[in-house]
Structures are given as structure tokens and as C-alpha cells.
Enzyme design. Structure first.
Site, mmCIF file in Angstrom:
data_model
loop_
_atom_site.group_PDB
_atom_site.id
_atom_site.type_symbol
_atom_site.label_atom_id
_atom_site.label_comp_id
_atom_site.label_asym_id
_atom_site.label_seq_id
_atom_site.Cartn_x
_atom_site.Cartn_y
_atom_site.Cartn_z
ATOM 1 N N GLU A 186 -61.143 -63.070 50.128
ATOM 2 C CA GLU A 186 -61.838 -62.295 50.982
ATOM 3 C C GLU A 186 -60.869 -61.445 52.520
ATOM 4 O OE1 GLU A 186 -65.171 -60.826 49.592
ATOM 5 O OE2 GLU A 186 -64.639 -60.786 47.549
ATOM 6 N N ARG A 259 -73.997 -66.237 44.926
ATOM 7 C CA ARG A 259 -74.596 -66.090 43.790
ATOM 8 C C ARG A 259 -75.841 -67.531 43.536
ATOM 9 N NH1 ARG A 259 -72.375 -62.359 43.568
ATOM 10 N NH2 ARG A 259 -71.428 -61.785 41.598
ATOM 11 N N TYR A 313 -62.895 -56.021 48.202
ATOM 12 C CA TYR A 313 -62.194 -54.782 48.404
ATOM 13 C C TYR A 313 -62.998 -53.945 47.394
ATOM 14 C CZ TYR A 313 -59.084 -55.214 44.320
ATOM 15 O OH TYR A 313 -59.108 -54.604 43.153
ATOM 16 N N GLU A 387 -68.230 -53.250 50.877
ATOM 17 C CA GLU A 387 -66.975 -53.914 50.565
ATOM 18 C C GLU A 387 -65.709 -53.299 50.515
ATOM 19 O OE1 GLU A 387 -65.727 -55.910 48.462
ATOM 20 O OE2 GLU A 387 -68.535 -56.297 47.537
#
Length: 421
Positions: A186, A259, A313, A387
């Protein structure tokens, strides 16, 4: 050939070409969108994902919510036929991922060439991790408002750099904490956050709104909390997501750092399987990168007013919880502020932005930074995930997308900061 030509020019000028040859070739790989209309359709997608036939770019959030996934050319016909039998019509969003990667590479290299004789940092281009750290360090050395610190080391031993922008002494004002780049592919998040850092550092005393925000809050920015994965995405696999830690499966390195936090660790929306893109690791904070953010939050305990984890995104602003559909006690206040922030983003260039708690608007996730900021001891009410825009390009936007993404995201964060209680 055009990319090779630019690389040769860079070498001739004594510059190092930042883009290295990729060992992973995504020629023919597509990004496909579908709209699941039945539980059977959802299960079919999940089965394909578990088999490794598809990789989600946007997970299905439920019935009649679009999902996007990456698929090879060789599997596309098979999967399309199976989905067609269930009345699902796949729509191709990106026909050839490798072409998009090569276009991005070419434009990065061309901008490097155009700016070869300039000492100024090019905020409209993508940068390697070492370049991001060097910019933060140089700014700290020349700007009395800025300090630079190393909050930990990555699995492969890279410094995890953090910049702080403040007037006065530490431990006086409340803090807004921006954490970026936790998912390696990202890249737009690093570019957005380094641009925001520059706005804060160099806008003080020049821009009235920024001056007021720096006078009111201390700002902490971590441009990437996953330096190993980020560097690997430059050198070997543009679409790499996780960190680079070894796992029990030698063929599947990497833990999904988003996570790995102690916020319903190991629960829904994470995986115990090392080959999964959402592998949570062996225990909460097993990864040094996650522990570094935890420790930075702990070092500022009692002062962090807002925590924002910036991703790409999708055009979504999300609050806790991610791991249960129950709403937090303070959800009305969370919602009020994120609505203001998301609407400020939309008001900038018209980019559509949704907002809600993550479990409602996206899908279940466990072990995330945002939820940990809220439930991990400090009860940071204004804990959010953004996002950013980018549906047309997914994880591979051209440099021309950087500035508008950064500007509208910053407008949203400023609106949030101006409306905190």
C-alpha cells in the site's frame, strides 16, 4: 524498453535506480469484481481463496457488497464459469496487473530523472524506505519543531522510524498518532503520511490552520510500520502484504501485522495458516514491528487523543470494532467525528467516502492496530482506520495519484482534529 532506457540514463547520471527487477511477474493477472447475492456465492469465493486460486484485494463484506480479487490468466476462465453458474457476473477492473506495475515503474523512474539535479524531496513520487527515513532525519536536524526517534527494529533489523512534531515540551499536550504502511503493497500510504509530516513540520507559522493544530496537539507520524515488507515490495514482489518473518512453513514467510495486535487476537478475520494473507502469527505481539507501535503508544499513555491507521484502498473511514458487530459504548461520538472527517475528504475533490464501524461496513477483522488503540488499555475513543481512494488502480497507483490522495486525506484528518472533544 522505455523503462530500461530511463534506468540507463539514471545510471549514467550516477543515480541508483530505485526500482529493481521483480522476481514475481504478474503478467496476465487480473483484478475482478463480483457482487455476491447468496451465501453459496460467498462460500464459493471463500473456497477459491483458501485454495489459493484467488487473492482478495477487497474482501466480501456480505451479500450485495462488492468483492474484488486477483486471479491469474490461467484460472480466470475456470473461476468465471463457476461463478456464472451461480448467476455471478465477474467484471474485470484491471486486465493485466503487470502492465500497471510497469507503468508505475516507468513513471517513478521518469520523475527521478526529472528531479535528478534537485535536492528537494519529491512529494509526488514514491520513495524507498531509506529515502523516507533520510527525509525525516534531515527535517529533524534542521527544524526545531521536529524530533526523530527509533521505536524498534523490524524482523530483518531495519529501524522503525518515528517523527514527532511539537511545540514546547513533551508530556504536556494531547497527541494525534498517525500509523502508516502496515501492509507492504500500500505504497500510497507512505507517500500520504510523509506529505502530511512535511505539512506539519513546515506549515507552522505559515498556514494558520496548521499553526493552530500544532499549537493544540503534538503529532506523531510513523510513515511505515512494516519496513521489511515495504522494501521487499520494491525489490521482489510489488504485491507483497505481510512482514518478512519466517514461519512454520518455509514456503510461506510473513505475518499480517494488522492481525498481530492484542485485540481479539486470533479471532474472526484472521488466519492461523502461514500461507494466508491474513496470518496472525503465533501470538499477539509476536512480531517486533507490532510491538514497536504498542511500545510507542505505551510511552505516550494518557496523552494520545486520536490514533489513525492509514491504509489503501477503498474510500472508507472506519471505527472500532472490527471483530464483533456490537457497537462500542462511545460509538455515537466516534461516528460524529469520522463523519466530519470523511465528508471533508469528499468535499475536496468529490471522492466518495463511506464511514461506519469496520464490522458493519467492511468485514470482520481481529488483531488490528485500530482496535488495539481502543481496547488495549488507553481507551482511545478516536481510533480510526482510513482506507484511501484508489479503486481504479488498486494497490498500484501512478505517482500522479499521490498529491490528490495526500491532500484530501489530510483535509479529513484536519477536520477530525478540529472537532475532537
Amino acid at each position: 524498453m522505455q523503462v530500461l532506457h530511463v534506468v540507463c540514463l539514471l545510471v549514467a547520471l550516477g543515480l541508483s535506480a530505485a526500482i529493481l527487477p521483480k522476481s514475481v511477474d504478474y503478467s496476465g493477472h487480473k483484478v475482478v469484481s463480483v457482487l455476491p447475492k447468496s451465501e453459496k456465492g460467498l462460500r464459493t469465493l471463500e473456497n477459491f481463496e483458501r485454495q489459493g486460486t484467488i487473492k482478495y484485494w477487497i474482501h466480501p463484506a456480505g451479500l450485495n457488497r462488492p468483492a474484488s480479487f486477483q486471479i491469474s490468466a490461467s484460472d480466470f476462465e475456470l473461476v468465471s464459469n463457476v461463478l456464472a453458474d451461480q448467476a455471478l457476473s465477474p467484471i474485470v477492473l484491471i486486465d493485466n496487473i503487470q502492465e500497471l506495475i510497469e507503468k508505475q515503474n516507468k513513471e517513478i523512474l521518469e520523475r527521478q530523472l526529472e528531479n535528478a539535479n534537485s535536492k528537494a524531496f519529491d512529494f509526488e513520487n514514491f520513495h524507498t524506505y531509506s529515502e523516507l527515513l533520510a527525509f525525516m532525519q534531515e527535517t529533524a536536524a534542521n527544524n526545531p519543531l521536529v524530533s526523530y526517534s527509533v521505536i524498534g527494529q523490524s524482523y530483518e533489523g531495519r529501524d522503525i522510524g518515528q517523527a514527532t512534531v511539537r511545540t514546547g515540551s513533551a508530556g504536556v499536550k494531547q497527541i494525534i498518532f498517525l500509523e502508516c504502511g502496515i501492509h507492504a503493497r500500500e505504497w500510497i500510504t507512505e507517500s500520504t503520511c510523509i506529505w502530511i509530516f512535511d505539512q506539519l513540520a513546515n506549515g507552522y507559522g505559515v498556514d494558520a490552520e496548521i499553526t493552530a493544530l500544532v499549537d493544540k496537539f503534538d503529532w506523531i507520524i510513523v510513515p511505515t510500520s512494516n519496513p521489511d515488507g515495504y522494501e521487499y515490495s520494491w525489490a521482489s514482489d510489488r504485491l507483497w502484504r505481510k512482514n518478512r518473518a519466517l514461519t512454520d512453513n518455509a514456503l510461506c514467510p510473513g505475518v499480517d501485522l494488522n492481525r498481530n495486535y492484542d485485540a481479539n487476537f486470533g479471532g474472526d478475520g484472521s488466519s492461523p495458516l502461514p500461507c494466508s494473507e491474513t496470518y496472525h502469527g503465533v501470538s499477539a505481539f509476536s512480531e517486533s514491528e507490532a510491538a514497536a507501535i504498542r511500545d510507542s503508544l505505551a510511552a505516550n499513555r494518557g496523552f494520545v487523543k486520536a490514533f489513525v491507521s492509514i491504509h489503501s484502498y477503498g474510500g472508507i473511514w472506519m471505527s472500532p470494532y472490527g471483530y464483533i458487530r456490537e457497537l462500542p459504548l462511545e460509538y455515537d461520538e466516534m461516528y460524529r467525528v469520522m463523519a466530519i472527517g470523511a465528508e471533508a475528504i469528499t468535499a475536496t475533490y468529490g471522492t466518495p467516502f463511506e464511514y461506519a464501524n469496520e464490522a458493519a461496513i467492511l468485514y470482520l477483522t481481529s488483531g488490528t492496530t485500530r482496535d488495539y488503540a481502543y481496547v488495549g488499555g488507553d481507551n482511545i475513543i478516536y481510533a480510526y482506520t482510513i482506507e484511501t481512494r484508489g479503486k481504479a488502480y488498486g494497490f498500484v497507483p501512478p505517482p500522479s495519484e499521490i498529491l490528490e490522495t495526500a491532500i484530501e486525506t489530510w483535509n479529513g484528518i484536519k477536520a477530525m482534529a478540529n472537532n475532537l472533544l
